[in-house]
Design a protein around this motif. Sequence first.
Motif, PDB file in Angstrom:
ATOM      1  N   ARG A 107     -25.842  33.057 -55.261  1.00 26.87           N
ATOM      2  CA  ARG A 107     -24.599  32.729 -55.981  1.00 26.87           C
ATOM      3  C   ARG A 107     -24.050  33.955 -56.721  1.00 26.87           C
ATOM      4  N   SER A 116     -25.694  27.780 -61.843  1.00 27.92           N
ATOM      5  CA  SER A 116     -25.970  27.113 -60.570  1.00 27.92           C
ATOM      6  C   SER A 116     -27.070  27.841 -59.793  1.00 27.92           C
ATOM      7  N   ASN A 138     -21.805  30.535 -62.325  1.00 28.74           N
ATOM      8  CA  ASN A 138     -22.580  31.064 -61.196  1.00 28.74           C
ATOM      9  C   ASN A 138     -24.057  31.244 -61.550  1.00 28.74           C
TER      10      ASN A 138
END
Length: 847
Positions: free
Chosen positions: A34, A89, A86
């Motif tokens: 990510r 996650s 980001n």
Amino acid sequence: MSQGPELIITEKDNAARRIADILSGGSAEAERTRGVNVYTWGGRRCIGLSGHVVGVDFPPEYDDWRDVEPVELIDAPIDKRPTQENIVSALRLLARTAGRVVIATDYDREGELIGKEAYELVREVDDDVPIDRVRFSSITEREVTEAFATPDDLDFDLAAAGEARQIVDLVWGAALTRFLSLSARQLGDDFISVGRVQGPTLKLIVDREREIEAFDSEDYWELFADLAKGDSDAGDDPDGAFEAQYFYHDDDGTEAERVWDEGAASGAYETLETASTATVDSVRRRTRTDDPPAPFNTTQFIRAASSLNYTAQRAMSIAEDLYTAGYITYPRTDNTVYPDDLDPRELLDAFVGTRQFGDDAESLLDREEIDPTEGDEETTDHPPIHPTGELPGAADLDDDEWEVYELVVRRFFATVADPATWEHLRVVAAVASEGEDLLLKANGKRLVEPGYHAVYPYSSASESFVPDVREGEELTVTDTSFEAKQTQPPRRYGQSRLIETMESMGIGTKATRHNVIQKLYDRGYIESDPPRPTRLAHAVVEAAEEFAERVVSEEMTAQLEADMQAITRGDATLEDVTRESREMLEEVFEGLMESGEAVGDHLRESLKADRTVGACPECGSDLVIRQSRQGSYFIGCDAYPECTRTLPLPSTGKPLLLEETCNDHGLTQVKMLAGRKTFVHGCPLCQAEAADAQEDRVIGACPDCGTDHGGELAIKQLRSGSRLVGCTRYPDCDYSLPLPRRGDLEVTDGVCEEHDLPELRITYDDEDRESWALGCPICNYREYQAEQAGGSELESVSGIGEKTAEKLQNVGIDDVPSLKEAEPDAVADRVDGVGPDTVREWQAKAD
DNA sequence: GCAAGGTC
């Protein structure tokens, strides 16, 4: 029992990389998940956060400032939401497959909270994976290996202490900020903020300004005499001459130099002036050691950089870059004691053989014992700022970066160097008088052993000369002076002094103090450097002092700090502390809501005063600075639309009102802030009148429309203060060439053959400034543009900054081709601070 | 859009 890989979580990417490197013995590889670096090896993965990746805030239904009474925020719910999607996650993704999680955030309170935030994110996706906490004081092989061998648990009480701070700060800050902004009807970008840290900081600045405003200066006089040794003609021996100052003993016997009574001063001076000799009364010699400075923490680093003319922001931003590049250690630290594992010899060794530092490093290594200095503060999160021992090539840094890097290196050198030794010499001489003898004193100092000054040129090592004399010796009085002086108000805080004071008051942190000052600028509370408070700042502090004294007092932080310690010890809970704080804020609001209107009026008046230039010459109302819809600034009458009087302002920069006013019109002088192009515009009415009085001077045909429409070029003085050569058919033809703002413009007899225009010359009233030939305005503009391009061309080579480009231009290297052709040794010989290798590096990079 | 604290 899960079998997945172990997941290590650090506070930042840099720490993740270094820890992975240590634990994997260098075999870890970076992958991207990510968009976030994940270092992977064996059965382990390591990810760095970016500080807090979740933040506290009120739910969205509280977002509209007009819909919600500020007082409702006190008991409003508070959510925690991801702020770095980001990273959050990526963390969730990795946590799903992890068999064990290790929190390795910084070893301090905020680090514990950041660790707990990571803990909760992990728990959202896996409620039984084991989660450990490791703590280490510095990222070294020994510390990190040991910490991972003896894992511990998260300290939830310590994290809760940090959470209590978040809640208290948000509730007080948001509720009061909204209240003040609403009462003053300032809801756009120009809202009016207060908070636990910015409040006391602003009060510090305002209080100092109050002292300055209330200051009454007093007259006093000081008397000096030049004394010279020797019976022969004293003037033949200038080396022996030195200055001495008159002093006396006041009523309680202390020594004083300032004479407060003019009669007494001139009486003493008469005696001194007529004296031809003075007799040495006493000679005192003392040897003093001057200890080297302690290692750099953030505050002391900012202070040292500010003496090199860097703002606090700029110094920190450069330090950040040097840290990210691996040249210096983490720049945000309170620690002033080097950790045990720092081996000064090893670090000094890294500099041996380098051009800039080699000799100094060797001379430091030459000594038997190396014992670094220590400051008062020792912390567990990061070491003091020091060079890592990885050296940048000369072309890796620009001039500013290099200057700051050298400062950090030399500070490290200083901390391992020897003390300096000074010899102080105090001489008192007496001048015979009818009454009591007049006393003169002189203090000399001489650096006997330079010690750390030899490697650290930033702190003053200046000597003052007083010759060797003996008691009873007769000295010649060669000159005397009588100086009328006035006591001065206290000085404004400079940025670094402000940061030091905040630190001593315990407000803000190493990572935030410089940002707080920036925030005060952004809010329109302070202007200029050193910062000066606006009327708005005075009004905000006054309102707070009356209704919410806590929010401008250091007391609030002190209390919060004590509460946080109680939570950490387990003697109080987050709920206890936040409930009590909310109750206090309720009380504040009781008083505030009754007087909301008056507070708002006062804030609005102050906001207007900050924009008021003076009285309108048309109607006597206020002339205020306004902004047009296009964003440009102008001055307009406050009685608009009844009075439509306006005055233009220059198109570049943001106007700042100075303290001085115009003698002719009583209007405030205006300065235009535009970074390096900042200039003083002066009185806007004088500028406009000067432009009206100055007729356009036609100098030739307009190159754009001269042939077709008969347009002519003229020198024009605009009412906004700028000057240009432009077409007389403006606005139908907008051909124009810029002219310098300053100096008198002279149209000479010389003519440019190419453009058929007269050559211009700039002269100055100031005799020290030399006049110069501007030449044909078209040619001049063309050269100016070429120069801009040329300058930036050299600067396009990495490692060449503005200053270096300038030095190179001085020796005839003004573009990239000439740099590539240059002989490196010849350049090195002629350009200060540049070696042949550096030139070769540039040449390689220029290809 | 508010604070202060991390980090970039």
